[in-house]
Design a protein around this motif. Structure first.
Motif, PDB file in Angstrom:
ATOM      1  N   ARG A  12       0.837  -1.205   0.000  1.00 48.75           N
ATOM      2  CA  ARG A  12       0.000   0.000   0.000  1.00 48.75           C
ATOM      3  C   ARG A  12       0.872   1.255   0.000  1.00 48.75           C
ATOM      4  O   ARG A  12       0.603   2.210  -0.723  1.00 48.75           O
ATOM      5  CB  ARG A  12      -0.923   0.009   1.222  1.00 48.75           C
ATOM      6  CG  ARG A  12      -2.026  -1.006   1.160  1.00 48.75           C
ATOM      7  CD  ARG A  12      -2.818  -1.017   2.474  1.00 48.75           C
ATOM      8  NE  ARG A  12      -3.853  -2.010   2.447  1.00 48.75           N
ATOM      9  CZ  ARG A  12      -5.045  -1.856   1.890  1.00 48.75           C
ATOM     10  NH1 ARG A  12      -5.343  -0.719   1.300  1.00 48.75           N
ATOM     11  NH2 ARG A  12      -5.938  -2.820   1.921  1.00 48.75           N
ATOM     12  N   LYS A  33      -9.935  11.184  -7.680  1.00 48.54           N
ATOM     13  CA  LYS A  33      -9.846  12.032  -6.482  1.00 48.54           C
ATOM     14  C   LYS A  33      -8.462  12.658  -6.459  1.00 48.54           C
ATOM     15  O   LYS A  33      -7.575  12.234  -7.199  1.00 48.54           O
ATOM     16  CB  LYS A  33     -10.131  11.248  -5.204  1.00 48.54           C
ATOM     17  CG  LYS A  33      -9.241  10.056  -4.975  1.00 48.54           C
ATOM     18  CD  LYS A  33      -9.592   9.311  -3.688  1.00 48.54           C
ATOM     19  CE  LYS A  33     -10.822   8.465  -3.903  1.00 48.54           C
ATOM     20  NZ  LYS A  33     -11.232   7.686  -2.765  1.00 48.54           N
ATOM     21  N   ALA A  37      -5.543  12.660  -1.412  1.00 49.35           N
ATOM     22  CA  ALA A  37      -6.711  11.943  -0.901  1.00 49.35           C
ATOM     23  C   ALA A  37      -6.643  10.469  -1.308  1.00 49.35           C
ATOM     24  O   ALA A  37      -6.951   9.577  -0.515  1.00 49.35           O
ATOM     25  CB  ALA A  37      -7.996  12.576  -1.417  1.00 49.35           C
ATOM     26  N   TYR A  38      -6.219  10.222  -2.535  1.00 49.46           N
ATOM     27  CA  TYR A  38      -6.069   8.851  -3.008  1.00 49.46           C
ATOM     28  C   TYR A  38      -4.994   8.115  -2.197  1.00 49.46           C
ATOM     29  O   TYR A  38      -5.193   6.974  -1.775  1.00 49.46           O
ATOM     30  CB  TYR A  38      -5.703   8.829  -4.496  1.00 49.46           C
ATOM     31  CG  TYR A  38      -5.522   7.435  -5.019  1.00 49.46           C
ATOM     32  CD1 TYR A  38      -6.605   6.725  -5.507  1.00 49.46           C
ATOM     33  CD2 TYR A  38      -4.292   6.816  -4.969  1.00 49.46           C
ATOM     34  CE1 TYR A  38      -6.454   5.429  -5.949  1.00 49.46           C
ATOM     35  CE2 TYR A  38      -4.124   5.526  -5.402  1.00 49.46           C
ATOM     36  CZ  TYR A  38      -5.205   4.833  -5.889  1.00 49.46           C
ATOM     37  OH  TYR A  38      -5.056   3.555  -6.315  1.00 49.46           O
ATOM     38  N   ASN A  40      -3.936   8.692   0.824  1.00 46.21           N
ATOM     39  CA  ASN A  40      -4.460   8.414   2.166  1.00 46.21           C
ATOM     40  C   ASN A  40      -5.472   7.278   2.140  1.00 46.21           C
ATOM     41  O   ASN A  40      -5.504   6.435   3.032  1.00 46.21           O
ATOM     42  CB  ASN A  40      -5.087   9.668   2.777  1.00 46.21           C
ATOM     43  CG  ASN A  40      -4.055  10.694   3.173  1.00 46.21           C
ATOM     44  OD1 ASN A  40      -2.937  10.356   3.531  1.00 46.21           O
ATOM     45  ND2 ASN A  40      -4.418  11.959   3.081  1.00 46.21           N
ATOM     46  N   TRP A  41      -6.301   7.262   1.096  1.00 44.85           N
ATOM     47  CA  TRP A  41      -7.328   6.223   0.962  1.00 44.85           C
ATOM     48  C   TRP A  41      -6.700   4.840   0.799  1.00 44.85           C
ATOM     49  O   TRP A  41      -7.097   3.891   1.482  1.00 44.85           O
ATOM     50  CB  TRP A  41      -8.233   6.550  -0.231  1.00 44.85           C
ATOM     51  CG  TRP A  41      -9.167   5.447  -0.583  1.00 44.85           C
ATOM     52  CD1 TRP A  41     -10.347   5.139   0.030  1.00 44.85           C
ATOM     53  CD2 TRP A  41      -8.982   4.487  -1.623  1.00 44.85           C
ATOM     54  NE1 TRP A  41     -10.914   4.038  -0.575  1.00 44.85           N
ATOM     55  CE2 TRP A  41     -10.090   3.624  -1.593  1.00 44.85           C
ATOM     56  CE3 TRP A  41      -7.995   4.275  -2.574  1.00 44.85           C
ATOM     57  CZ2 TRP A  41     -10.246   2.560  -2.471  1.00 44.85           C
ATOM     58  CZ3 TRP A  41      -8.144   3.218  -3.456  1.00 44.85           C
ATOM     59  CH2 TRP A  41      -9.256   2.381  -3.400  1.00 44.85           C
ATOM     60  N   LYS A  44      -5.383   2.840   3.854  1.00 41.97           N
ATOM     61  CA  LYS A  44      -6.325   2.288   4.837  1.00 41.97           C
ATOM     62  C   LYS A  44      -6.537   0.789   4.608  1.00 41.97           C
ATOM     63  O   LYS A  44      -6.655   0.336   3.466  1.00 41.97           O
ATOM     64  CB  LYS A  44      -7.677   2.998   4.735  1.00 41.97           C
ATOM     65  CG  LYS A  44      -7.623   4.448   5.109  1.00 41.97           C
ATOM     66  CD  LYS A  44      -8.986   5.093   4.944  1.00 41.97           C
ATOM     67  CE  LYS A  44      -8.919   6.569   5.243  1.00 41.97           C
ATOM     68  NZ  LYS A  44     -10.198   7.227   4.972  1.00 41.97           N
ATOM     69  N   SER A  47      -9.585  -0.224   2.458  1.00 43.68           N
ATOM     70  CA  SER A  47      -9.637   0.115   1.036  1.00 43.68           C
ATOM     71  C   SER A  47      -9.134  -1.053   0.194  1.00 43.68           C
ATOM     72  O   SER A  47      -8.150  -1.701   0.539  1.00 43.68           O
ATOM     73  CB  SER A  47      -8.772   1.346   0.747  1.00 43.68           C
ATOM     74  OG  SER A  47      -9.239   2.453   1.465  1.00 43.68           O
TER      75      SER A  47
END
Length: 87
Positions: A12, A33, A37-38, A40-41, A44, A47
């Motif tokens: 990741r 996005k 933001a991507y 950070n997404w 997770k 995700s």
């Protein structure tokens, strides 16, 4: 005490770093996005990645990766155009 990252966490992080390092190819229009933001997404645990992440990992790991969608009866092979030795 420092905890070693698991393999999924490392993957990741590799994807997030690759996206942030290449704003030309991984722009908001492509990602759906903003880059930050991507990034950070995808870091997770909840995700799930897909084509973008498999493509990036194939390049970074220098490994051809095949993904099969049994519901749609389709397969995609990432890195097949790069003459990679590892599959």
């Amino acid at each position: 005490m420092h905890k070693t990252r698991s393999l999924p966490e490392r993957y990741r992080k590799m994807v997030a770093d690759a996206v942030l390092a290449d704003p030309i190819n991984y722009n908001e229009a492509f990602l759906g996005k903003a880059m930050d933001a991507y990034a950070n997404w995808i870091l997770k645990h909840s995700s799930w990645g897909g084509q973008i992440e498999l493509s990036i990992l194939s390049k970074l790991l220098k490994t051809e990766i095949a993904a099969f969608d049994v519901i749609r009866n389709r397969h995609d092979v990432y890195g097949s155009d790069e003459d990679l030795k590892r599959r």
